[in-house]
Design an enzyme around this catalytic site. Structure first.
Site, PDB file in Angstrom:
ATOM      1  N   TYR A  29       3.320   9.060 -11.471  1.00 54.09           N
ATOM      2  CA  TYR A  29       2.359   8.348 -10.618  1.00 54.09           C
ATOM      3  C   TYR A  29       1.543   7.376 -11.472  1.00 54.09           C
ATOM      4  O   TYR A  29       1.414   6.194 -11.147  1.00 54.09           O
ATOM      5  CB  TYR A  29       1.445   9.358  -9.919  1.00 54.09           C
ATOM      6  CG  TYR A  29       0.482   8.744  -8.932  1.00 54.09           C
ATOM      7  CD1 TYR A  29       0.861   8.508  -7.618  1.00 54.09           C
ATOM      8  CD2 TYR A  29      -0.816   8.403  -9.322  1.00 54.09           C
ATOM      9  CE1 TYR A  29      -0.029   7.943  -6.710  1.00 54.09           C
ATOM     10  CE2 TYR A  29      -1.708   7.841  -8.421  1.00 54.09           C
ATOM     11  CZ  TYR A  29      -1.315   7.613  -7.109  1.00 54.09           C
ATOM     12  OH  TYR A  29      -2.196   7.052  -6.220  1.00 54.09           O
ATOM     13  N   LYS A  79       1.490   3.176 -11.351  1.00 59.67           N
ATOM     14  CA  LYS A  79       0.294   2.392 -11.025  1.00 59.67           C
ATOM     15  C   LYS A  79      -0.079   1.441 -12.167  1.00 59.67           C
ATOM     16  O   LYS A  79      -0.517   0.308 -11.918  1.00 59.67           O
ATOM     17  CB  LYS A  79      -0.864   3.334 -10.688  1.00 59.67           C
ATOM     18  CG  LYS A  79      -0.609   4.193  -9.437  1.00 59.67           C
ATOM     19  CD  LYS A  79      -0.285   3.340  -8.213  1.00 59.67           C
ATOM     20  CE  LYS A  79      -0.239   4.129  -6.922  1.00 59.67           C
ATOM     21  NZ  LYS A  79       0.047   3.307  -5.742  1.00 59.67           N
ATOM     22  N   ASN A  85       0.811  -1.221   0.000  1.00 54.58           N
ATOM     23  CA  ASN A  85       0.000   0.000   0.000  1.00 54.58           C
ATOM     24  C   ASN A  85       0.849   1.279   0.000  1.00 54.58           C
ATOM     25  O   ASN A  85       0.383   2.313  -0.485  1.00 54.58           O
ATOM     26  CB  ASN A  85      -0.916  -0.037   1.245  1.00 54.58           C
ATOM     27  CG  ASN A  85      -1.509   1.312   1.565  1.00 54.58           C
ATOM     28  OD1 ASN A  85      -2.460   1.752   0.935  1.00 54.58           O
ATOM     29  ND2 ASN A  85      -0.936   2.009   2.550  1.00 54.58           N
TER      30      ASN A  85
HETATM   31  N1  LIG Z   1      -5.953   8.614  -1.474  1.00 49.03           N
HETATM   32  C1  LIG Z   1      -6.318   8.349  -2.726  1.00 49.03           C
HETATM   33  O1  LIG Z   1      -7.195   9.034  -3.291  1.00 49.03           O
HETATM   34  C2  LIG Z   1      -5.700   7.202  -3.473  1.00 49.03           C
HETATM   35  C3  LIG Z   1      -6.243   6.863  -4.723  1.00 49.03           C
HETATM   36  C4  LIG Z   1      -5.684   5.818  -5.443  1.00 49.03           C
HETATM   37  C5  LIG Z   1      -4.600   5.124  -4.912  1.00 49.03           C
HETATM   38  N2  LIG Z   1      -4.099   5.474  -3.719  1.00 49.03           N
HETATM   39  C6  LIG Z   1      -2.943   4.712  -3.229  1.00 49.03           C
HETATM   40  O2  LIG Z   1      -3.205   4.240  -1.928  1.00 49.03           O
HETATM   41  C7  LIG Z   1      -1.979   4.099  -1.222  1.00 49.03           C
HETATM   42  C8  LIG Z   1      -2.080   4.802   0.121  1.00 49.03           C
HETATM   43  O3  LIG Z   1      -2.225   6.197  -0.119  1.00 49.03           O
HETATM   44  P1  LIG Z   1      -2.880   7.206   0.928  1.00 49.03           P
HETATM   45  O4  LIG Z   1      -3.867   8.006   0.186  1.00 49.03           O
HETATM   46  O5  LIG Z   1      -3.274   6.482   2.143  1.00 49.03           O
HETATM   47  O6  LIG Z   1      -1.617   8.158   1.195  1.00 49.03           O
HETATM   48  P2  LIG Z   1      -0.952   8.643   2.544  1.00 49.03           P
HETATM   49  O7  LIG Z   1       0.125   9.609   2.138  1.00 49.03           O
HETATM   50  O8  LIG Z   1      -1.995   9.123   3.503  1.00 49.03           O
HETATM   51  O9  LIG Z   1      -0.293   7.306   3.147  1.00 49.03           O
HETATM   52  C9  LIG Z   1       0.825   6.692   2.559  1.00 49.03           C
HETATM   53  C10 LIG Z   1       1.696   6.108   3.649  1.00 49.03           C
HETATM   54  O10 LIG Z   1       2.854   5.519   3.024  1.00 49.03           O
HETATM   55  C11 LIG Z   1       3.995   5.855   3.789  1.00 49.03           C
HETATM   56  N3  LIG Z   1       5.214   5.788   2.990  1.00 49.03           N
HETATM   57  C12 LIG Z   1       5.649   6.688   2.064  1.00 49.03           C
HETATM   58  N4  LIG Z   1       6.825   6.310   1.578  1.00 49.03           N
HETATM   59  C13 LIG Z   1       7.155   5.135   2.193  1.00 49.03           C
HETATM   60  C14 LIG Z   1       8.259   4.256   2.097  1.00 49.03           C
HETATM   61  N5  LIG Z   1       9.308   4.529   1.292  1.00 49.03           N
HETATM   62  N6  LIG Z   1       8.277   3.155   2.872  1.00 49.03           N
HETATM   63  C15 LIG Z   1       7.224   2.888   3.723  1.00 49.03           C
HETATM   64  N7  LIG Z   1       6.168   3.692   3.859  1.00 49.03           N
HETATM   65  C16 LIG Z   1       6.132   4.810   3.099  1.00 49.03           C
HETATM   66  C17 LIG Z   1       3.701   7.257   4.293  1.00 49.03           C
HETATM   67  O11 LIG Z   1       4.534   7.609   5.411  1.00 49.03           O
HETATM   68  C18 LIG Z   1       2.227   7.174   4.629  1.00 49.03           C
HETATM   69  O12 LIG Z   1       2.002   6.767   5.960  1.00 49.03           O
HETATM   70  C19 LIG Z   1      -0.885   4.661  -2.132  1.00 49.03           C
HETATM   71  O13 LIG Z   1      -0.264   3.603  -2.833  1.00 49.03           O
HETATM   72  C20 LIG Z   1      -1.666   5.527  -3.089  1.00 49.03           C
HETATM   73  O14 LIG Z   1      -1.010   5.711  -4.310  1.00 49.03           O
HETATM   74  C21 LIG Z   1      -4.610   6.489  -2.965  1.00 49.03           C
END
Ligand SMILES: NC(=O)c1ccc[n+]([C@@H]2O[C@H](COP(=O)([O-])OP(=O)(O)OC[C@H]3O[C@@H](n4cnc5c(N)ncnc54)[C@H](O)[C@@H]3O)[C@@H](O)[C@H]2O)c1
Length: 270
Positions: free
Chosen positions: A168, A172, A97
């Protein structure tokens, strides 16, 4: 007697490793899984975020292990997997994730540094965690890998301003390709691999660089362009993903592999 829903979706006794669980979606996955009986290990680079996740899980009446691991650093991942194997005898489920977005600009303005930083976490991180979790899954002939991709890996989106940028989207789309190939390679060892492609979700930190750099008017224009493009006419919230997480983490999905499931309020249907 036919099986009950509790038998089919059982999470008790499953060891689940969630990367990026120090906040956002990963924290909600960790809370929901531990709250339903799974043994959860949370990885993140944000130690305060991890402590907060553990505190919330304990307040829910469960517990989880937390560990500082950078998914884009192979030595860190290898050491984290060794520590995880000391805490739990096997990892049944890996949720890749952890992910970042960088300052959103169009391709001709995208720096090589930002491109590499993003690919290292989003794509290389997914590869490294899978690579090092797989040997034990192969040994036990069981496992489920869940990769969090995005609808932006399935189609482009440019509502007059940059939203996330091509690095990005590329990371993905590549994650979905990685999912399919891993699924094909390991099905004979009873290891499955699927992607969840969320649409736009609120309540997480992703996109904070874009929001911080943009004016309130352009943030509002972005919000309304996403909402009006989404048939459900709203952003997703983390709990919209939990049903699929439970399905893919449990034996309910034992014949499902190589798929990308969009949870996007209908975005990809239109
Ligand atoms: N929020 C959205 O709308 C959305 C939509 C599609 C996909 N996503 C995907 O969902 C996933 C989670 O995103 P989110 O929205 O919760 O973002 P977020 O930024 O709230 O959480 C991401 C987490 O990943 C951690 N992280 C970053 N780099 C890291 C690393 N090198 N090693 C370990 N941990 C690391 C961060 O510290 C953070 O806690 C991501 O892969 C994101 O691309 C999110």
């Amino acid at each position: 007697m036919s099986k009950s829903i509790n038998d089919i979706f059982r999470l008790q006794g499953k060891a689940v490793l969630v990367t990026g669980a120090g906040g956002g979606l990963g924290r909600e996955f960790a809370r929901a899984l531990s709250g339903n009986g799974a043994d959860v290990i949370c990885w993140d680079i944000d130690d305060k975020g991890l402590d907060e996740t553990r505190k919330l899980i304990q307040e829910d009446g469960a517990d989880a292990a937390v560990d500082i691991v950078d998914v884009g650093d192979e030595e860190s991942v290898k050491a984290g997997i060794l520590r995880a194997h000391r805490a739990v005898s096997r990892i049944d489920v890996l949720i890749n994730n952890a992910g970042i977005s960088t300052r959103p600009v169009r391709v001709h303005e995208l720096s090589f540094v930002d491109w590499e930083r993003l690919i290292r976490v989003n794509l290389t991180g997914t590869f490294l965690c899978s690579k090092h979790a797989l040997p034990a899954m192969i040994k036990f002939k069981a496992g489920s890998i869940i990769n969090i991709s995005s609808i932006l890996g399935l189609s482009g989106f440019y509502p007059g301003q940059s939203v996330v940028g091509a690095a990005y989207s590329a990371s993905k789309a590549a994650t979905d390709g990685f999912t399919r190939q891993l699924a094909a390679e390991y099905a004979r060892e009873n290891i499955r691999c699927n992607s969840i492609a969320p649409g736009f979700f609120s309540g997480t930190d992703l996109g904070r660089e874009r929001r911080a750099a943009a004016s309130p008017e352009s943030n509002e224009a972005f919000r309304s362009s996403v909402q009006s493009r989404t048939p459900f006419n709203r952003f997703g919230t983390p709990d919209d993903l939990l049903g699929l997480i439970f399905y893919l983490a449990s034996d309910a999905s034992k014949y499902t592999t190589g798929q990308t499931f969009a949870i996007d309020g209908g975005w990809t249907a239109t």
